[in-house]
Design a protein around this motif. Structure first.
Motif, PDB file in Angstrom:
ATOM      1  N   LYS A  70      -3.240   0.499   6.886  1.00  0.00           N
ATOM      2  CA  LYS A  70      -3.888   0.247   5.592  1.00  0.00           C
ATOM      3  C   LYS A  70      -2.928  -0.261   4.521  1.00  0.00           C
ATOM      4  CE  LYS A  70      -7.834   3.412   6.109  1.00  0.00           C
ATOM      5  NZ  LYS A  70      -7.720   3.651   7.542  1.00  0.00           N
ATOM      6  N   TYR A 104      -7.225  -5.543   3.918  1.00  0.00           N
ATOM      7  CA  TYR A 104      -5.763  -5.472   3.840  1.00  0.00           C
ATOM      8  C   TYR A 104      -5.075  -6.781   4.219  1.00  0.00           C
ATOM      9  CZ  TYR A 104      -7.529  -0.740   4.141  1.00  0.00           C
ATOM     10  OH  TYR A 104      -8.269   0.398   3.932  1.00  0.00           O
ATOM     11  N   GLU A 121      -3.066   2.649  -0.789  1.00  0.00           N
ATOM     12  CA  GLU A 121      -4.435   2.607  -1.273  1.00  0.00           C
ATOM     13  C   GLU A 121      -4.493   2.072  -2.698  1.00  0.00           C
ATOM     14  OE1 GLU A 121      -8.313   5.577  -1.908  1.00  0.00           O
ATOM     15  OE2 GLU A 121      -6.336   6.418  -1.437  1.00  0.00           O
ATOM     16  N   ASP A 164      -3.853  -1.688  -2.633  1.00  0.00           N
ATOM     17  CA  ASP A 164      -5.037  -2.361  -2.090  1.00  0.00           C
ATOM     18  C   ASP A 164      -6.098  -2.534  -3.178  1.00  0.00           C
ATOM     19  OD1 ASP A 164      -3.841  -2.355   0.401  1.00  0.00           O
ATOM     20  OD2 ASP A 164      -4.838  -0.509   1.045  1.00  0.00           O
ATOM     21  N   LYS A 165      -6.364  -1.471  -3.919  1.00  0.00           N
ATOM     22  CA  LYS A 165      -7.368  -1.527  -4.986  1.00  0.00           C
ATOM     23  C   LYS A 165      -6.944  -2.497  -6.084  1.00  0.00           C
ATOM     24  CE  LYS A 165      -9.183   3.187  -4.394  1.00  0.00           C
ATOM     25  NZ  LYS A 165      -9.305   4.546  -5.017  1.00  0.00           N
TER      26      LYS A 165
END
Length: 416
Positions: free
Chosen positions: A138, A155, A352, A355-356
């Motif tokens: 991820k 991703y 994470e 990614d956001k």
């Protein structure tokens, strides 16, 4: 991906993951510092480590070198300006030489140690580890590859038009310039595997929309002599040729066509050109009637983005020439950098969080001719292509002959 490459990659992937499963699955855990900033893999109190999986000794050696050095330049500039989130950027580079064993092994080695990857050359290799990227790791991967098969992952993010869309824009250029017309035959020489076959999908759609007949010639990345392909296309009576392969294949194709009196325009995807070709026997033919599409202005353009970058790159690497790999590499690193800055603002430097943050970038890179939108993982960041022509006098060996445009057929085309 062709069966031979797929089999090799899958076999190596299985063996590599088994051999390194302990290291890969080691959970280093996220942490939160006194300021409330969350951090995870690849991030310490003083550094942010990113990975680079490149090709500096294989099929795309010239591209890989330029991309990597441009990203190292970005790291140097970023650190000189104070870094990001009070941390210095470190870039760990591995050269896989466009070899499936080395590519998968290098990803397996670096994945547990870095926050994400600023480049990964070779869509077959990216596709081979896509399931692991999406399911286990991820972390953002910004490939130097434009196959539509890479779309959909939150991703793995394609920067620029995919090969199919790019090819539709190339065919539209030939139609607009009245180099071809309804009822004509056009040829396509393409690599077996994700790259070539995705470009082929675009060519088929463009041909269908324009009433053209497409004549196909599939080749392998190890095929460097295009004599047989030129002979077949000449016999078929094609009026233009698309080359969806590497720079060596493009030089051979254009050179052989010129030597045999086969004077038709040749257009190529962004991976099918390197300015070093102008110094070969194919140089005069490339200068005459060869065209390239890309989702950025060329490095020799007078615009603010290319001119500033060209000057900085030449100062850092005075012995190396300029090519469009410089812009591609620098832009990819800059995109990652923008995501890092936004993640820092949100107090979340975990995978994470980054990614956001990437999903919030909707207007990037306009200084280089095209604005990119990363809010939809299922879509390329743009459908626009700049059409360029080799020019021996221009830094980087390319000049613009048509600015960023989306062909009507590309607008209606659904990227699959």
């Amino acid at each position: 991906m062709n069966k031979r490459v797929l089999g090799a990659v899958v076999t190596v992937l299985a063996l590599t993951l088994v051999g390194c499963s302990g290291k890969a699955s080691e959970d280093k855990g996220d942490a939160t510092d006194k300021s409330g900033l969350k951090t995870g893999q690849g991030v310490t109190d003083s550094t942010i480590t990113l990975g680079s999986l490149t090709d500096m000794t294989g099929v795309y050696a010239s591209l890989g070198k330029s991309v990597t050095q441009a990203q190292q330049l970005w790291v140097k500039e970023t650190n000189a300006a104070g870094g990001i989130c009070d941390r210095k950027i470190e870039l760990t580079v591995r050269d896989h030489g466009y070899d499936p064993q080395k590519a998968v092994a290098a990803y397996t080695e670096l994945a547990p140690e870095v926050l994400g990857f600023t480049q990964f050359i070779g869509s077959p290799f990216v596709a081979a580890v896509e399931q692991r990227i999406d399911g286990q790791d991820k972390g953002i991967v910004l490939p130097q590859a434009w196959s539509a098969s890479l779309l959909g992952s939150p991703y793995i993010r394609v920067i620029g038009a995919t090969y199919d869309v790019e090819t539709i824009n190339l065919v539209d250029y030939l139609l607009t310039e009245k180099r071809i017309a309804e009822g004509d035959k056009i040829g396509q020489v393409y690599f077996e595997g994700d790259y070539g076959e995705n470009a082929l999908a675009g060519a088929k759609y463009a041909a269908e929309q324009a009433g053209l007949t497409l004549v196909e010639q599939k080749i392998k990345p190890t095929d460097n002599d295009m004599t047989a392909q030129v002979a077949a296309l000449k016999q078929a009576g094609v009026k233009a040729i698309i080359i969806s392969a590497g720079p060596r294949q493009a030089a051979s194709l254009v050179g052989v066509a010129a030597a045999t009196g086969f004077n038709v325009p040749v257009v190529g995807n962004n991976s099918a050109y390197a300015p070093q070709l102008l110094a070969t026997q194919a140089g005069p033919a490339l200068l005459k009637d060869y065209y390239i599409a890309a989702s950025t202005l060329p490095i020799g353009d007078a615009g603010p983005g290319p001119s500033k970058l060209a000057k900085a790159y030449a100062a850092q690497y005075p012995k190396d020439g300029l090519d469009n790999g410089v812009i591609a590499g620098y832009n990819a690193a800059s995109v990652f950098g923008e995501a890092l800055k936004k993640a820092c603002e949100s107090k979340d430097l975990t995978r994470e969080g980054v990614d956001k943050a990437l999903l919030t970038i909707t207007d990037f890179g306009s200084d280089f001719g095209i604005s990119h939108d990363f809010s939809d993982p299922k879509a390329p960041s743009t459908k626009q292509s700049v059409i360029m022509k080799p020019d021996a006098k221009a830094p980087g060996g390319l000049k613009v002959v048509r600015p960023a445009t989306i062909a009507p057929a590309a607008e209606s085309y659904t990227v699959k």
